[in-house]
Design a protein around this motif. Structure first.
Motif, mmCIF file in Angstrom:
data_model
loop_
_atom_site.group_PDB
_atom_site.id
_atom_site.type_symbol
_atom_site.label_atom_id
_atom_site.label_comp_id
_atom_site.label_asym_id
_atom_site.label_seq_id
_atom_site.Cartn_x
_atom_site.Cartn_y
_atom_site.Cartn_z
ATOM 1 N N GLU A 177 0.836 -1.207 0.000
ATOM 2 C CA GLU A 177 0.000 0.000 0.000
ATOM 3 C C GLU A 177 0.868 1.253 0.000
ATOM 4 O O GLU A 177 0.572 2.228 -0.704
ATOM 5 C CB GLU A 177 -0.897 -0.009 1.240
ATOM 6 N N TYR A 178 1.960 1.238 0.773
ATOM 7 C CA TYR A 178 2.859 2.394 0.814
ATOM 8 C C TYR A 178 3.461 2.684 -0.561
ATOM 9 O O TYR A 178 3.591 3.847 -0.968
ATOM 10 C CB TYR A 178 3.996 2.144 1.797
ATOM 11 N N PHE A 179 3.866 1.622 -1.272
ATOM 12 C CA PHE A 179 4.569 1.797 -2.550
ATOM 13 C C PHE A 179 3.717 1.265 -3.704
ATOM 14 O O PHE A 179 4.179 0.486 -4.538
ATOM 15 C CB PHE A 179 5.911 1.056 -2.520
ATOM 16 N N TYR A 180 2.483 1.681 -3.729
ATOM 17 C CA TYR A 180 1.529 1.168 -4.717
ATOM 18 C C TYR A 180 2.050 1.377 -6.145
ATOM 19 O O TYR A 180 2.411 2.484 -6.536
ATOM 20 C CB TYR A 180 0.183 1.868 -4.544
ATOM 21 N N ASN A 181 2.135 0.256 -6.880
ATOM 22 C CA ASN A 181 2.573 0.242 -8.283
ATOM 23 C C ASN A 181 4.058 0.553 -8.463
ATOM 24 O O ASN A 181 4.528 0.657 -9.600
ATOM 25 C CB ASN A 181 1.757 1.211 -9.152
ATOM 26 N N ASP A 182 4.815 0.715 -7.390
ATOM 27 C CA ASP A 182 6.260 0.949 -7.500
ATOM 28 C C ASP A 182 6.983 -0.327 -7.084
ATOM 29 O O ASP A 182 7.419 -0.491 -5.952
ATOM 30 C CB ASP A 182 6.668 2.126 -6.614
ATOM 31 N N VAL A 183 7.096 -1.250 -8.031
ATOM 32 C CA VAL A 183 7.660 -2.572 -7.731
ATOM 33 C C VAL A 183 9.123 -2.460 -7.317
ATOM 34 O O VAL A 183 9.576 -3.143 -6.389
ATOM 35 C CB VAL A 183 7.513 -3.499 -8.954
ATOM 36 N N THR A 184 9.859 -1.586 -7.961
ATOM 37 C CA THR A 184 11.280 -1.431 -7.645
ATOM 38 C C THR A 184 11.478 -1.001 -6.195
ATOM 39 O O THR A 184 12.355 -1.517 -5.484
ATOM 40 C CB THR A 184 11.931 -0.407 -8.593
ATOM 41 N N ALA A 185 10.654 -0.063 -5.734
ATOM 42 C CA ALA A 185 10.759 0.404 -4.350
ATOM 43 C C ALA A 185 10.407 -0.715 -3.375
ATOM 44 O O ALA A 185 11.071 -0.886 -2.347
ATOM 45 C CB ALA A 185 9.850 1.607 -4.130
ATOM 46 N N MET A 186 9.384 -1.488 -3.686
ATOM 47 C CA MET A 186 9.007 -2.596 -2.820
ATOM 48 C C MET A 186 10.130 -3.618 -2.719
ATOM 49 O O MET A 186 10.461 -4.104 -1.634
ATOM 50 C CB MET A 186 7.731 -3.262 -3.347
#
Length: 811
Positions: free
Chosen positions: A758-767
């Motif tokens: 939820e914090y990094f929604y759609n940011d796979v690299t950040a996750m």
């Protein structure tokens, strides 16, 4: 301190302890010393300030003894007692007497007490460990019983790398036991009773008397409950204990043993049995007697105090300084948990004894609400509610619609707090009977005697009664409305006055008025002469013109009749003998009682200690603060309590807040930034940041399997703060109840990973940068890893991936 004194403090002393004391003149002893982190100067300058030698805080230490220094549940160094002497002491400038130390060893990394005590250097004394981790009023030093392995005065050989493990077991088969491991043996799954305590020594299990003695001392023979019985007790009383026992039973069934991560939790949840709350007045008095320094049935039992008092004492002081607090922080940091412990610490400072949060709830001195986007002023303070006048007996809802002003949550607790103030201030002036007053006490208008005739009024005032006439030759005890109506009908005859109104009055007087209700004595259409509280049930006074009476304690007699038109909503008082005044509440009564400084009346003395009441507002930042609080924003300030009032828009009545009401809010910083809070609210509240607390894992569960929880959570939060911000870190509560790999698996996959997604929604690299590609694939989907042991180290793929997060391995 003598051996006898120590026995009274810690219970009976084992033979090995006694031998230490007998040879104490020939050799030094080893102690734990608890040092307050809020007094860093004592740690820096190596002294402990508790006054003269012999004070119980010193625990009997003397020159030559060694002390392992503990602060924040971590051992930081080893000191040697030099001497008792004098030193300038900022904590207590009037008493320079201290004990002075020399440093022997300073540990480069603090050692958690829970890990430290598991060293085979020490005989297992989980009771001692419990005292060290929790608040112990009056005692700062505790003797440690060492084994023959302890390298006494060979400090270069001192190492805490090796540690013993604790297991609850059905049998010792298939358990990876090491030297000095401790086993609590359960007879079978059906009964689950503790039958033996063993130590694994020299390749075999041997009876371990130290732990058996602790268990038997803490549990009388008829109270050594099975695990199933303890679980049954915990279902309603203790949710944390319930979860622990459930996990133990599941692990015993699936694996045949439960690996104990922290001996303190073993002690709290299994070995001390069922904690009981005293129910009888005698038991409560006995507990109070102990807490105030008296003798107890159990000689040597130390006074009870909140479990985390030392940690929350500062917050309790802040609540005393400002009655409005907000605790803010990321999700899962234990803000609601902290609120409960702040209240317990505040209660301890107020009562000088331990009062649990659950007891405050039972006393109805706390209300808990949650703000949300739709929460309104009408729910919080007061609002108009439509009501339909119908015939309840005929179960019909037809009738006229009328509108009634109803109190919201805040006004309800204000009335309860105001009732308590009335009781407290009445008792200060020696007015007996006020103890009957309740938060829901009703207020009645009462006429005493006929108009223009004060004889009945004066007699009632002198004798402490309220009284009415009609049916003066009949005792109306246990008479119903129908009985009274029939008696009046018979007495007056068919042509007599309709008895309905008088029957209503008598039935109200006998059955509806209760002890603790307030009575206003009628003077005129707008004024009253006196205020009293009903202290007795209905009685029949034979041979009197006004024989139907109730005992009353007079709270106030006005020199000049008091005008109550404002607090009564501008409604005239009628000549009817008795009827309720529903618009008048306890806060109005308190205001009237405090309107004069005449002797014998209640005044606003600051010295009166009034029982505290608490309003807890969870998610306070999710509501529309300006809309919900309205004019209350002015009243919540400390210096405006009971001094400034505002007119409420619905009831058109003056309203103020009592001094004994404390408002505590919590807010989740990941949901809405603290910077967005209403400026007026920020100015009136004190703010306490509640951050992720990694030390709780040192006190509770340090490792689960091969995973070190503190390092895992710290690593994740550092990455989140770097990639996003500190408001979105993850709190320790997400891992607090984790006892097994299965628990960790569920918490990781169904709590923590969804939150990070939820914090990094759609940011796979950040996750992936936070938790690694082992858990998140390139499409952003979650990968579920196996928890089955594998490889030479018997560490699962799931554990290896978690370890890689905090060890900085290739993810």
């Amino acid at each position: 301190m003598t051996t006898g004194c120590l026995e009274r403090v810690f219970g009976s002393i084992s033979p090995s302890y006694q031998s230490v004391f007998k040879r104490s003149n020939k050799m030094s002893r080893i102690f734990f010393g608890k040092f307050d982190s809020k007094k860093p100067q004592q740690i820096q300058e190596k002294y402990y300030a508790a006054g003269a030698e012999g004070n119980s805080w010193y625990g009997g230490i003397r020159a030559g003894d060694y002390v392992f220094v503990v602060t924040n549940s971590n051992v930081i160094s080893l000191w040697k007692v030099r001497e008792y002497g004098n030193k300038a002491n900022p904590t207590n400038p009037n008493d320079p007497r201290v004990v002075l130390f020399d440093e022997v060893i300073s540990f480069p990394q603090p050692i958690p007490v829970s890990q430290f005590i598991k060293s085979p250097y020490f005989h297992v004394d989980i009771n001692l460990l419990n005292k060290i981790n929790k608040s112990t009023l009056g005692y700062g030093f505790f003797p440690i019983e060492t084994t023959s392995l302890f390298p006494f005065e060979q400090w270069d050989k001192l190492s805490f790398a090796a540690e013993r493990h604790f297991y609850i077991v059905l049998s010792t088969q298939d358990i990876p036991l090491k030297e000095h491991d401790v086993l609590i043996v359960i007879n079978n799954l059906e009964e689950a009773r503790i039958i033996e305590f063993l130590e694994w020594k020299d390749g075999r299990s041997q009876p371990y008397s130290a732990l058996r003695k602790l268990y038997e001392d803490r549990n009388p023979e008829n109270e050594r409950y099975t695990l199933h019985e303890l679980l049954e007790f915990a279902e309603e009383e203790a949710p944390n204990k319930r979860n622990y026992l459930r996990t133990v039973l599941v692990e015993l069934e699936q694996r045949g043993y439960f690996a104990v991560n922290n001996p303190i939790r073993l002690y709290d949840n299994v070995l001390v049995g069922r904690r009981k709350t005293p129910k009888s007045n005698a038991e409560k008095e006995a507990k109070l007697n102990v807490s105030l320094g008296g003798n107890s049935a159990r000689e040597g039992e130390e006074p009870e105090m909140p479990e985390l008092y030392e940690h929350y004492e500062t917050f309790a002081d802040l609540l005393d300084f400002n009655p409005n607090l907000i605790l803010y922080g990321p999700p899962g940091t234990g803000k609601t948990f902290a609120v409960k412990h702040i209240i317990e610490a505040f209660e301890y400072k107020f009562h000088k004894r331990y009062v649990s949060f659950s007891q405050v709830e039972k006393d109805e001195r706390v209300r808990f609400i949650t703000f949300h986007q739709s929460y309104s002023y009408e729910e919080f303070i007061e609002g108009i509610r439509p009501q339909i006048d119908g015939d309840e007996k005929q179960n019909t809802d037809s009738g006229d619609i009328r509108y009634k002003v109803e109190s919201g949550v805040l006004k309800q607790i204000v009335e309860a707090a105001s009732a308590q103030i009335i009781k407290a201030e009445s008792q200060q002036f020696g007015i007996k009977g006020a103890e009957f007053i309740r938060s829901n006490s009703r207020v009645w208008k009462v006429s005493l005697g006929p108009r223009n005739d004060d004889q009945i009024y004066k007699q009632c005032k002198q004798e402490g009664y309220i009284a009415v006439n009609w049916l003066d030759g009949h005792d109306l005890s246990n008479k119903s409305y129908e009985d009274i109506y029939s008696m009046l009908k018979a007495e007056r005859g068919e042509e007599g006055q309709n008895p309905t109104m008088d029957a209503n009055t008598l039935e109200t007087f006998i059955s509806q008025m209760n002890k603790g209700d307030i009575v206003f004595i009628y003077d005129g259409p707008w004024t009253i002469r006196d205020i009293g509280v009903i202290t007795g049930d209905y009685i029949y006074l034979r041979n009197r013109s006004y024989p139907h009476a109730r005992k009353v304690t007079w709270l106030k007699e006005f020199e000049e009749p008091a005008d109550i038109s404002d607090i009564n909503g501008g409604i005239r008082l009628t000549l009817k003998t008795i009827y309720e005044l529903p618009r008048i509440q306890m806060s109005d009564v308190h205001k009237l009682l405090g309107a004069s400084n005449e002797p014998g009346t209640i005044t606003k003395k600051q010295s009166v200690k009034q029982e505290p009441y608490y309003l807890i507002i969870d998610e306070i930042n999710r509501g529309n603060i300006s809309k919900i609080f309205g004019e209350l924003m002015t009243l919540i300030e400390k210096d405006k309590r009971q001094t400034v009032s505002v007119i409420l828009p619905y009831s058109k009545k003056p309203f103020t807040l009592p001094r004994n009401l404390y408002i505590i809010g919590t807010m989740n910083t990941s949901d809405r930034s603290i910077a967005m809070l209403d400026t007026a609210l920020r100015r009136r509240f004190a703010f306490i940041e509640v951050e992720p607390d990694y030390s709780v894992f040192d006190k509770n569960t340090t490792k689960v399997g091969a995973v070190e929880l503190s390092k895992l959570l710290r690593s994740i939060n550092e990455k989140i703060a770097d990639k996003l911000d500190r408001d979105h870190r993850i709190g320790h509560a997400y891992l607090m109840d984790v006892l097994t790999i299965d628990d960790l698996f569920k918490s990781w996959y169904y709590k923590i990973l969804p939150l990070i997604a939820e914090y990094f929604y759609n940011d796979v690299t950040a996750m992936q940068s936070v938790v690694g590609s082992k858990f998140i694939d390139k499409t952003g989907s979650i990968r579920f890893l196996s928890t089955l042991p594998s490889g030479a180290e018997k560490v699962s793929e799931f554990e290896q991936a978690l370890i890689a997060i905090y060890k900085g391995m290739e993810l």
